[in-house]
Design a protein around this motif. Structure first.
Motif, short mmCIF file in Angstrom:
data_model
loop_
_atom_site.label_atom_id
_atom_site.label_comp_id
_atom_site.label_asym_id
_atom_site.label_seq_id
_atom_site.Cartn_x
_atom_site.Cartn_y
_atom_site.Cartn_z
N LEU A 1 -0.08 1.64 -4.55
CA LEU A 1 -1.08 0.66 -4.12
C LEU A 1 -2.25 0.86 -3.11
N GLN A 2 -2.09 2.13 -2.63
CA GLN A 2 -2.78 2.49 -1.49
C GLN A 2 -2.66 1.54 -0.28
N LEU A 3 -1.38 1.20 -0.07
CA LEU A 3 -1.19 0.21 0.83
C LEU A 3 -0.23 1.03 2.04
N PHE A 4 0.13 2.10 1.83
CA PHE A 4 1.04 2.66 2.88
C PHE A 4 0.55 2.71 3.95
N GLU A 5 -0.68 3.08 4.39
CA GLU A 5 -1.02 3.39 5.65
C GLU A 5 -1.12 2.05 6.51
N LYS A 6 -1.30 0.86 5.74
CA LYS A 6 -1.38 -0.29 6.28
C LYS A 6 0.03 -0.98 6.27
N LYS A 7 1.11 -0.50 6.09
CA LYS A 7 2.08 -0.93 6.20
C LYS A 7 2.81 -1.74 7.32
N ASN A 8 2.23 -1.35 8.33
CA ASN A 8 2.89 -1.98 9.50
C ASN A 8 1.38 -3.03 10.20
N ASN A 9 0.39 -2.89 9.28
CA ASN A 9 -0.69 -3.92 9.69
C ASN A 9 -0.44 -5.41 9.42
N ILE A 10 -0.86 -6.27 10.24
CA ILE A 10 -0.70 -7.66 10.09
C ILE A 10 -1.66 -8.16 8.93
N ILE A 11 -1.06 -8.94 7.99
CA ILE A 11 -1.70 -9.09 6.65
C ILE A 11 -3.33 -9.69 7.14
N LYS A 12 -3.39 -10.69 8.18
CA LYS A 12 -4.64 -11.24 8.47
C LYS A 12 -5.88 -10.25 8.73
N SER A 13 -5.38 -9.06 9.16
CA SER A 13 -6.38 -7.87 9.39
C SER A 13 -6.86 -7.26 8.27
N SER B 1 -8.60 -6.47 4.38
CA SER B 1 -9.70 -6.90 3.64
C SER B 1 -9.27 -8.03 2.45
N GLY B 2 -10.11 -8.52 1.82
CA GLY B 2 -9.62 -9.25 0.59
C GLY B 2 -8.84 -8.38 -0.39
N GLY B 3 -9.57 -7.27 -0.76
CA GLY B 3 -9.10 -6.33 -1.96
C GLY B 3 -7.78 -5.81 -1.48
N MET B 4 -7.38 -5.56 0.11
CA MET B 4 -6.07 -5.13 0.28
C MET B 4 -5.18 -6.25 0.27
N LYS B 5 -5.58 -7.52 0.40
CA LYS B 5 -4.54 -8.80 0.51
C LYS B 5 -4.29 -8.84 -1.02
N ARG B 6 -5.18 -8.50 -1.91
CA ARG B 6 -4.79 -8.78 -3.45
C ARG B 6 -3.75 -7.70 -3.81
N ARG B 7 -3.90 -6.25 -3.21
CA ARG B 7 -3.14 -5.33 -3.28
C ARG B 7 -1.60 -5.66 -2.89
N VAL B 8 -1.42 -6.47 -1.69
CA VAL B 8 -0.30 -7.08 -1.10
C VAL B 8 0.23 -8.01 -2.09
N MET B 9 -0.40 -8.70 -2.70
CA MET B 9 -0.04 -9.73 -3.58
C MET B 9 0.68 -8.85 -4.84
N ILE B 10 0.04 -7.73 -5.21
CA ILE B 10 0.77 -7.23 -6.43
C ILE B 10 2.04 -6.43 -5.81
N ALA B 11 1.83 -5.90 -4.82
CA ALA B 11 3.16 -5.41 -4.24
C ALA B 11 4.33 -6.14 -4.11
N LYS B 12 4.18 -7.47 -3.55
CA LYS B 12 4.99 -8.52 -3.57
C LYS B 12 5.61 -8.91 -4.82
N ALA B 13 4.84 -9.01 -5.95
CA ALA B 13 5.17 -9.16 -7.17
C ALA B 13 5.92 -8.19 -7.81
N LEU B 14 5.78 -6.86 -7.51
CA LEU B 14 6.53 -5.76 -8.14
C LEU B 14 7.57 -5.59 -6.80
N SER B 15 7.88 -5.83 -6.12
CA SER B 15 8.92 -5.68 -5.06
C SER B 15 10.38 -5.28 -5.52
N HIS B 16 10.60 -6.09 -6.56
CA HIS B 16 11.90 -6.48 -7.08
C HIS B 16 12.00 -5.75 -8.52
#
Lengths: 253, 306
Positions: free
Chosen positions: B122-134, B136-151
């Motif tokens: 999901l192209q989030l690996f380099e952001k894995k230690n970033n605070i979600i607040k920091s 962008s909207g698109g990245m947050k959307r990817r985090v939502m997908i990552a959470k949904a796919l985490s299990h």
């Protein structure tokens, strides 16, 4: 039982407190130290002993109760309200978690925090007074039960609240006055007769009295009354939470 | 294809209000991408919410993998991932911690190798230690997908996954969805973007006012509902359609320089050959020919309007 799920909520909540350590820990301990200085040292030195207990010692159980009750309510109410506020409750509801497990996670974390703060305040009080606890195991039991009960109450407040104002109304306008008037700094028999009877309507009186009995063997009401009362209070909170989850009130759409 | 989700006679009423979902029946096949289309308030999110456990069911049954979503909620929820419409994330948490939290909620053991792979995809690996607040909207959307796919779910619900995201990110999302389908994940998405459904869905469901108006394979639906237009540009201007051509219901346009002929490819005969023959017979010479096809959007509007 989804133990990993419960643990996840518990750790998440505890980590939130560690992130805000000053607000979570330092602030209540500092407030209590100020109470000791003002009521214990400044005013207390001019007060007579109460049932052979110095005023500085006498206020210790009340101060601990005052803080743990407020902390339990605040931690638990904010713990469940914040996910509601930011919309992340969908995760809890769509996970394979029962409502009991969700409550254990949040209430467990709030209880741990409040209980720890209670013990820290007790330790801090030894800087000012030298207390001998007459019934230490009962003291721990009563403190723990109070933390659980008020965390359950806080959880209910967090579920029912629709905004931050409502979240603060019950702790500020109901619990704080009841705790202050519940005998934290005095015994009920120090009040005029009319107010003594009136004070017995305050549920907090029974909790502080029971907790003080654990310390000094004295209380405003018999210890059995205090125990029955807190058990009734706990049962009522459990009953309300059971109803909330059974009906999905304010949780499910 | 085996059915993985079965919704029977589902009714959902909020309080004493008008029913949000009315007697809805739907089967979703394993491994497919089904797009649920409908205007705002049609009942799409309510349908998803009842399947995932966010909303109680007034009546009817929902089965996931042949298990009831109420009686066997633990087993059914274990295999479902949900990405809601709103960006709902703990702002002060790190990306990796947030994703790990979701996995743990589903009772799964920590698996950093899997989560690292997921974040990389999901192209989030380099952001894995970033605070979600920091983010962008698109990245947050990817985090939502990552959470949904985490299990590692078998079914993924995406409620308006590309609402408010830019074109580039939308295309990235489509690629992610296609990759998930290739891995065998069943995907149910709701969308306002008809183009999105047209691009990635296998089947289309159209919901309006709590009713499922139709569910059909996308290509069949387009073929069945599609009306094609043949635009014929003429060498000489016409003032009116000649009598011999009246049976074709032609529409004269461009001040008599062209006309439109409407036909349906799902019928046995389109009528194009006879039209051209008749035109030739009465001496009308054509200059150019173009065809246009009805889009899914036009089909959607027509169904909702009807």
């Amino acid at each position: 039982m989804n133990l990993r799920g419960i643990r996840a909520i518990y750790i998440y909540e505890m980590n939130r407190s560690f992130r805000t350590l000053i607000q979570s820990l330092v602030s209540p301990v500092l407030s209590t130290i100020l109470y000791f200085i003002v009521f214990g040292a400044a005013i207390g030195s001019r007060m007579e002993n109460i049932s052979n207990v110095s005023y500085g010692e006498f206020i210790v159980p009340g101060l601990i109760m005052l803080t743990v009750q407020m902390q339990s309510v605040n931690n638990a109410s904010f713990g469940i309200y914040f996910p509601k506020f930011i919309g992340t409750t969908y995760e809890l509801l769509s996970a394979p978690l029962s409502f009991v497990e969700i409550v254990i996670g949040y209430v467990g974390a709030a209880t741990t925090k409040a209980f720890s703060i209670g013990l820290i305040i007790l330790a801090t009080s030894y800087l000012f007074v030298n207390i001998e606890i007459m019934h230490p195991f009962f003291m721990i039991f009563f403190l723990l039960l109070t933390c659980i009960t008020f965390s359950l109450l806080g959880f209910i407040i967090g579920i029912v609240s629709d905004n931050f104002e409502q979240l603060n109304i019950v702790p500020m306008l109901i619990i704080t006055p009841l705790v202050f008037l519940g005998g934290s700094f005095y015994t009920i028999d120090m009040l005029p007769v009319f107010w003594q009877n009136f004070a017995l309507l305050n549920p907090i009186v029974y909790l502080i009295s029971g907790f003080r009995w654990a310390f000094f063997g004295i209380g405003d009401v018999p210890i059995i009354t205090s125990v029955i009362f807190i058990l009734l209070f706990t049962s009522s909170c459990v009953g309300v939470i059971w109803y909330i989850f059974k009906t999905g009130y304010r949780i499910k759409n | 294809m085996s059915v993985i989700i079965s919704v029977e006679n589902l009714v959902k009423v909020y309080g004493n209000e008008f029913p949000a979902v009315k007697n809805l029946n739907l089967n979703i096949n394993k491994g497919e991408i089904i797009a649920l289309l409908g205007p705002n308030g049609a009942g799409k999110t309510t349908l998803i919410s009842t399947i995932c456990g966010l909303a109680s069911i007034t009546s009817g049954t929902i089965k996931v993998n042949n298990l009831d979503v109420i009686k066997d909620y633990r087993k059914t929820r274990e295999i479902i991932g949900l990405v809601p419409q709103e960006l709902a994330l703990e702002p002060f948490e790190k990306v990796m911690n947030a994703v790990r939290f979701s996995r743990r909620l589903f009772g799964k053991k920590d698996d950093n190798v899997y989560l690292d792979k997921l974040l990389t995809k999901l192209q989030l690996f380099e952001k894995k230690n970033n605070i979600i607040k920091s983010l962008s909207g698109g990245m947050k959307r990817r985090v939502m997908i990552a959470k949904a796919l985490s299990h590692n779910p078998q079914i993924l619900f995406l409620d308006e996954p590309t609402a408010g995201v830019d074109v580039e990110l939308r295309k990235d999302m489509w690629n992610i969805i296609k990759e998930l389908k290739a891995e065998g994940v069943t995907i149910i998405l709701t969308t306002h973007y008809i183009e999105e459904a047209e691009m990635i869905a296998d089947r289309i469901g159209i919901i309006n006012k709590g009713e499922l108006l139709l569910v059909e394979e996308k290509n069949k639906l387009i073929k069945r509902m599609s009306v094609k237009t043949l635009k014929i540009k003429l060498k000489k201007t016409l003032t009116q359609i000649p009598k011999k051509l009246n049976k074709y219901n032609l529409k004269l346009i461009d001040e008599g320089n062209s006309f439109h002929y409407f036909y349906n490819t799902s019928k046995e005969k389109t009528g194009i050959t006879s039209l051209l023959y008749d035109m030739n017979e009465i001496g009308i010479n054509l200059f150019d020919i173009q065809t246009e096809e009805t889009s899914l959007e036009e089909i959607f509007v027509k169904i909702i309007k009807d």
